[in-house]
Design a protein around this motif. Structure first.
Motif, mmCIF file in Angstrom:
data_model
loop_
_atom_site.group_PDB
_atom_site.id
_atom_site.type_symbol
_atom_site.label_atom_id
_atom_site.label_comp_id
_atom_site.label_asym_id
_atom_site.label_seq_id
_atom_site.Cartn_x
_atom_site.Cartn_y
_atom_site.Cartn_z
ATOM 1 N N LEU A 443 0.819 -1.209 0.000
ATOM 2 C CA LEU A 443 0.000 0.000 0.000
ATOM 3 C C LEU A 443 0.853 1.259 0.000
ATOM 4 C CD1 LEU A 443 -3.052 -0.876 2.228
ATOM 5 C CD2 LEU A 443 -2.827 -0.944 -0.242
ATOM 6 N N SER A 448 -3.898 5.279 -5.591
ATOM 7 C CA SER A 448 -5.200 4.659 -5.316
ATOM 8 C C SER A 448 -5.661 3.740 -6.446
ATOM 9 C CB SER A 448 -6.250 5.729 -5.030
ATOM 10 O OG SER A 448 -6.410 6.542 -6.157
ATOM 11 N N ASP A 508 -9.997 -4.589 3.095
ATOM 12 C CA ASP A 508 -9.634 -3.301 2.506
ATOM 13 C C ASP A 508 -9.816 -2.183 3.518
ATOM 14 O OD1 ASP A 508 -8.994 -1.366 0.625
ATOM 15 O OD2 ASP A 508 -11.072 -1.195 -0.067
ATOM 16 N N THR A 509 -10.975 -2.153 4.160
ATOM 17 C CA THR A 509 -11.222 -1.081 5.132
ATOM 18 C C THR A 509 -10.299 -1.224 6.337
ATOM 19 O OG1 THR A 509 -13.059 -2.432 5.947
ATOM 20 C CG2 THR A 509 -13.615 -0.622 4.471
ATOM 21 N N ARG A 512 -6.838 0.180 5.379
ATOM 22 C CA ARG A 512 -6.834 1.649 5.406
ATOM 23 C C ARG A 512 -6.772 2.164 6.833
ATOM 24 N NH1 ARG A 512 -9.652 3.598 0.331
ATOM 25 N NH2 ARG A 512 -10.093 1.669 -0.768
ATOM 26 N N ARG A 515 -3.367 1.749 8.486
ATOM 27 C CA ARG A 515 -2.276 2.573 7.964
ATOM 28 C C ARG A 515 -1.989 3.765 8.856
ATOM 29 N NH1 ARG A 515 -2.925 3.905 1.723
ATOM 30 N NH2 ARG A 515 -0.955 4.974 2.103
#
Lengths: 665, 665
Positions: A443, A448, A508-509, A512, A515
């Motif tokens: 990532l 994006s 995915d969430t 994020r 991070r």
């Protein structure tokens, strides 16, 4: 929702499919265990139970059972999958024996084999296989159960004598809960912080004798009995303290790290942490065995509860004297049949995992993936066991509380499975972490658009690695192009897409969210901790997808069309009851409409009704020999009593007045 | 969501509120039980355990404990609420003793008191209270556990001798699971189909002697030991067969039905069924006592698990050597703190129920409502106990599996609570049926406008009856006029409206659905059976509303503002975790938006974090004396070990290389 009719199927057809690749091992185990089932243990004292289990362990050793998994070079058969399957089969008997065998041949023997080198194999393996040398796997400490990398026992090399000094520096560092320690173990694989040349080198394992041939504890060793436990009381768990115990240099199991005569440390693996997890990785079999035994215990419990539910009657129908069979009640079907369906699903996932591990050649990446899947499946299977056996107990009412009907022992024995060989909550986090590792590395590098592409790639890649039926799954996933809202509830492609999409979204969430831990000034622990429920969900939905794909592949393997059709309905029930349990997520994330959500609940009810006539066959297919099922409530006694009542009722007096109907049903 | 800060509160302030009206009974019980706690039982044989419990039962009798609930006229104190509260307190000790006391004084003694008349009271009550006459409550039969109205034992009046002949006609009619039967009982209240004057009159109760003073079984009586159970092994459950056993006419407990010398039957209550349920209704106390004991066991388990979680550390923080206290992990908070909040809620609901029953005068309607509430609360509290004690065991890992830490015994002993004194699934259906009775009577008479009005009226009426804080609830419910979607998550009015609205909707749709059963050609059983999950939901959401209102009323009673504020947050956590568990319903029925659903989950996390610093106080407020908590993991041993480790770690060698962080957290 119209459900295609299912034709009657002979249980043996399903048994063949369930038995899979190691069918011969299963058949042999059934014959051996049915011929000499473990005597009931619930009236034994702890000492009597331990004695019985140790005697049975010797019988097992004589039967050649433990040889299966050990290398051919040392008297074994080198059949890893067969060995794991035979552990699973032990789960149909006294679970104390399964755990005792697991300690001796899986953990202790496995550690000597995997962490030791030729000199240890030559010297010990045959004695271990033949149970001339009962041993322990002394890893866990009181202060460090889950976080074993930070345990505190020390093994300090003394170059003056060429010995290691093994020592327990304080109370929290005593070895805790060590199987075989309280009574039978003569030697232990002890995990300790290795100190040589004036510095620490992380956790390593050494062989430390505990008792002499007469069973007397050796100097410097103190052992305490952990005493009575909720279950598994045939296993002698103990605590061990070491007071400056000296062992020779070659006691070190030195495959992944060695100390030269002068104290120089060397290892083929760089980094304490990487080395430690490589060492732990060799022990993956323990988790797989626990999952297998949990699956077997679940099958026993369901066999007992469903057979009882097929004979037991309670409450009359309105305007009738007929008493209703328990399994005709929707509420009773809902307690037992979705759990039965998921037991099938987990069985096939376990079988697939064992096969993959069996075929594994040295390949670092796949090994890590398998470790993660084993951890996740262990968590899923043992939680399912705890939940299902509890439900079975309740579904049998007071009869389920009687020791003779086995459910109490099954419950008590398996209860610790959710927290041993890795606490399930900790294991789930390891699974999620494994899934995120790829993510986090990538990532940072991607914009994006690249990230979106990566996420897609990641999952295609993952699917490719994970299932034996890749092309099938891909075909099914892609088969329907209509909007998913219109998809039929029994559409397998929709099921697969739904689970895959959920996993993608959750991961995915989560990625994020986590991070932020890397942002300047962030408290990494707080960021991670605040997302812990999200992390656990990620692990769960990942494993649910893996399990579903294994079930789908198994249905596809089934050559008999009627059996395949019936299994398809079992798979439907598994999927839709899993969806129903997570409906808040699917609704909350717009994955199903409110209309569809209601339809899911209706379909679960319909599928329960549909599978009700096949319930006896579906548990019969587990093919647990009657002497092992053992519970009187599962053996026709209830039917006999019902018959006696019916015979008697024909002679009853007429009631003076109609009492009105006041049943609770 | 901003949560108002909670100030530190002394546990004693909360204890006062929790102790409530019968605080003196609780305080006295704490002192008595702490002075002589039951010795640990996990290493006892069944016989040793039974012996210990019977000896303790005699001590209880000597202490005057059982007198509290019996009438003043026969040596009692006539304090029903006090009696139920003291049963609840017994739940902090050996649960076998609680059940044994419940059999002797609650069921057996209670039946003689409630179903018998003066002659039985005069002859037996003192001996029962003082344990000179240990007895049984012989209702359940092997063939009829839940559906006791249809049991098959007969009591046939023989006018020639003026005796009843009690008989077991077949195997399914043997008395099953009868407490006190296997070892200690000398007499039994036997429930049997009464036959007199050539016809059956439904179930009645008679006193039938079982053993002579020397303990020898009397002629015609056969008793078999039920043997080992999952738990409660200090209670001697047995099976009883009667072979044409003759007892005099006055052995009939004849308050609700009598037989004249010539065999003429008479009763003050018309209809076998109504009479039978009136007789059962007098036994409501059994269910309340089980719920109370389940609550106490849950409090013990939470006290143990939370104290351990406050001292136990596992895994280091990133970039630190500090090991993290378990209760600092969100996942651990989520396991224990919502369960703790709901334990508070159920405590207050139980307290309110006891108070209402205590104050009840003869009033048929309220009696029925109370029976229904007792059944529902019993189901809610015992399922909560099973779930929570299981969670506590897992939260304590291997330590939770050791007998010395009490969780195994608490789990095993309480496990049967979900299915005895009424199977929870059956009880839930009774609750739903009770709620629907009014409905069904009215729906036939009303058009749709009238029906809507009736539904509204019905619920206002119900609220008025049920809570002690009617005006408070109404004020809160009506306080906010804004759209509920915009309501603050901590808005109590929104909570109350949400629960009330859910109950209305579930019950309304259920009533419409079940009306089909009355349509021509409908199979009433099939209609009801297809809606069984809906029926169970109706019972659950009804009880959840009742419980919430009791909690809200209790917060309102709390005079100390800091304590009230803290309790308010506990109530918030209870509400929102209950909403979260049912989010699929709230989302699926448009009661919360997807945004609000996510906010609910976030708020549960926030409230867990908020209450974390108060966890010790919140379990401390249960005020379980340390000798009763007993578990070593809850008594500071873990802290001592952590201290020893820290002392030692200061002298550790530096690591040769940084191992990198590889914790699972």
């Amino acid at each position: 929702m119209p459900i295609p009719a299912s034709q009657p199927v002979a249980p043996a057809v399903l048994t063949d499919l369930l038995d899979g690749r190691w069918a011969h091992v299963r058949r042999e185990a059934r014959v051996r265990m049915a011929a000499l089932p473990s005597p009931a243990t619930y009236d034994l004292t702890t000492e009597q139970h331990r004695e019985q289990v140790f005697a049975e362990l010797h019988e097992l050793a004589k039967s050649g059972y433990p040889r299966v998994g050990f290398p051919v070079s040392h008297g074994g058969e080198g059949d890893l999958g067969g060995s794991l399957t035979s552990f699973e089969m032990l789960g149909f008997g006294d679970l104390s024996l399964m755990v005792k065998a697991g300690v001796q041949w899986g953990l202790f023997g496995g550690a000597v084999e995997a962490l030791g080198t030729e000199r240890h194999h030559d010297r010990y393996l045959r004695d271990i296989i033949e149970l001339r040398l009962p041993g322990c796997f002394a890893m866990t400490e009181t202060g460090h159960g889950s976080d074993v990398q930070h345990l505190r026992t020390t093994a300090t090399y003394d170059p003056a004598t060429g010995e290691f000094v093994v020592h327990t520096p304080h109370e929290a560092a005593r070895k805790e809960y060590i199987g075989n320690a309280a009574r039978d173990g003569r030697i232990a694989v002890v995990f300790a912080q290795l100190i040589a040349g004036g510095s620490e080198h992380g956790v390593h394992a050494l062989l430390v004798p505990l008792r002499d041939e007469a069973g007397l504890t050796l100097p410097g060793i103190t052992i305490e009995d952990c005493g009575r436990k909720a279950g598994l009381n045939g296993v002698d768990n103990g605590r061990i303290w070491f007071d400056q115990v000296r062992v020779p240099r070659d006691a070190l199991l030195n495959r992944y790290g060695d100390v030269a005569e002068d104290g120089t440390y060397s290892s083929p693996i760089e980094g304490d942490s990487r080395r430690f997890f490589t060492m732990l990785g060799t022990l993956i079999r323990g988790r797989i065995s626990v999952a297998g035994a949990a699956g077997s215990a679940t099958k026993s419990a369901l066999t007992i509860a469903i057979r009882y539910a097929l004979e037991r009657r309670q409450f009359t129908r309105p305007d009738s004297d007929d008493e209703v069979v328990l399994l005709d009640y929707l509420a009773h079907q809902r307690k037992l049949l979705p759990a039965l369906a998921t037991t099938y699903a987990l069985h096939f996932a376990q079988e697939e995992l064992v096969t993959t591990l069996h075929e594994l050649t040295t390949d670092d990446h796949r090994q890590r993936e398998l470790e993660s899947r084993a951890a996740g499946l262990k968590a899923a299977t043992t939680w399912h066991a705890t939940h299902t056996i509890q439900t079975c107990r309740e579904a049998c009412g007071g009869a389920g509380y009687l020791a003779e009907n086995r459910l109490p022992q099954l419950k008590a024995d398996t209860d610790v499975f959710t927290t041993f060989e890795g606490d399930n909550t900790v294991l789930s986090q390891l699974v999620a972490k494994g899934l995120l590792t790829g993510y986090q590395q990538h990532l940072h590098e991607l914009g994006s658009v690249g990230m979106a592409r990566f996420i897609a790639d990641q999952f295609v890649g993952t699917v490719i690695e994970r299932t034996a039926a890749r092309s099938l799954i891909e075909r099914l996933v892609g088969a329907v192009t209509a909007r998913d809202e219109d998809a039929d509830l029994l559409d397998r492609g929709w099921h697969l897409r739904l689970f895959e999409d959920r996993e993608k979204h959750v991961l995915d969430t989560l990625a994020r969210r986590l991070r932020r831990a890397g942002e300047p000034g962030a408290d990494a622990f707080e960021v991670f901790n605040a997302a812990q429920d999200h992390v656990l969900r990620a692990a769960r939905v990942h494993i649910e997808r893996v399990v579903l794909e294994a079930f789908v592949a198994a249905v596809d393997r089934c050559a008999d069309p009627d059996a395949a059709a019936l299994l398809g309905r079992v798979c439907d029930l598994h999927v839709l009851s899993t969806v129903e349990a997570d409906l808040d997520w699917f609704l909350g994330h717009g994955r199903v409409s409110t209309a569809k959500a209601k339809a899911v609940t209706g379909a679960v009810n319909d599928l329960c009704r549909h599978l009700r006539p096949h319930a006896a066959v579906l548990v019969g297919a587990f093919a647990i020999p009657d002497p092992l099922v053992a519970a009187p409530i599962a053996s026709g006694a209830e039917r006999d009593r019902q018959d006696a009542q019916r015979g008697h009722d024909q002679d009853r007096l007429p009631r003076k007045e109609d009492s009105g109907r006041a049943t609770a049903s």
